[in-house]
Design a protein around this motif. Structure first.
Motif, mmCIF file in Angstrom:
data_model
loop_
_atom_site.group_PDB
_atom_site.id
_atom_site.type_symbol
_atom_site.label_atom_id
_atom_site.label_comp_id
_atom_site.label_asym_id
_atom_site.label_seq_id
_atom_site.Cartn_x
_atom_site.Cartn_y
_atom_site.Cartn_z
ATOM 1 N N VAL A 3 0.861 -1.173 0.000
ATOM 2 C CA VAL A 3 0.000 0.000 0.000
ATOM 3 C C VAL A 3 0.899 1.225 0.000
ATOM 4 C CG1 VAL A 3 -1.775 1.262 1.273
ATOM 5 C CG2 VAL A 3 -1.733 -1.247 1.340
ATOM 6 N N ASP A 20 -7.067 -0.803 6.582
ATOM 7 C CA ASP A 20 -6.784 -1.933 5.692
ATOM 8 C C ASP A 20 -7.616 -3.128 6.153
ATOM 9 O OD1 ASP A 20 -5.731 -3.908 4.066
ATOM 10 O OD2 ASP A 20 -3.659 -3.562 4.625
ATOM 11 N N SER A 49 -7.922 -6.957 9.840
ATOM 12 C CA SER A 49 -8.052 -5.532 9.583
ATOM 13 C C SER A 49 -7.065 -4.809 10.476
ATOM 14 C CB SER A 49 -9.483 -5.043 9.827
ATOM 15 O OG SER A 49 -9.833 -5.197 11.173
ATOM 16 N N ASN A 82 -8.552 -7.247 -0.605
ATOM 17 C CA ASN A 82 -7.861 -6.359 0.324
ATOM 18 C C ASN A 82 -8.291 -4.946 -0.043
ATOM 19 O OD1 ASN A 82 -6.139 -5.497 2.381
ATOM 20 N ND2 ASN A 82 -4.468 -5.174 0.955
ATOM 21 N N VAL A 84 -8.389 -0.750 1.073
ATOM 22 C CA VAL A 84 -7.769 0.287 1.894
ATOM 23 C C VAL A 84 -8.488 1.613 1.690
ATOM 24 C CG1 VAL A 84 -5.480 -0.798 1.940
ATOM 25 C CG2 VAL A 84 -6.039 0.811 0.128
#
Length: 103
Positions: A3, A20, A49, A82, A84
């Motif tokens: 990320v 996340d 998370s 995933n 974010v």
């Protein structure tokens, strides 16, 4: 997962945070180039998370979080994702580039 959060301006940002959430994965480890990452307690089964507290980012500055995870054994999910979401206490005039998701 890697990320990258970048401050595209127009002002320096303080207290930058990134949520996340990974469905179908088990957390193994992480490395952050700036700030700290902490797992959130009480995540549902087959999920992790966490909150990446990046801190301040000047205009044009980036920080990277790399999370190592494994696919949850015996998980029966239609998709593994995933997701974010980045935000700052100062707000952002362009919210369209603050979140991303991979499957």
């Amino acid at each position: 997962f890697t990320v990258v959060v970048t401050n595209n301006g127009p002002q320096n940002a303080t207290d930058v945070k990134v949520d996340d959430v990974a469905l179908g994965f088990l957390y193994v480890s992480h490395i952050a180039t700036k700030g700290s990452f902490a797992l959130s307690p009480g995540a549902p089964e087959n999920t992790f998370s966490g909150l990446w507290s990046v801190g301040a980012l000047n205009v044009g500055e980036s920080a990277t979080l790399t999370v190592v995870a494994t696919v949850t054994p015996n998980a029966v999910l239609a998709t593994y994702t995933n997701a974010v979401n980045a935000y700052s206490e100062l707000g952002d005039p362009n919210l369209t580039n603050n979140e991303d998701e991979v499957e």
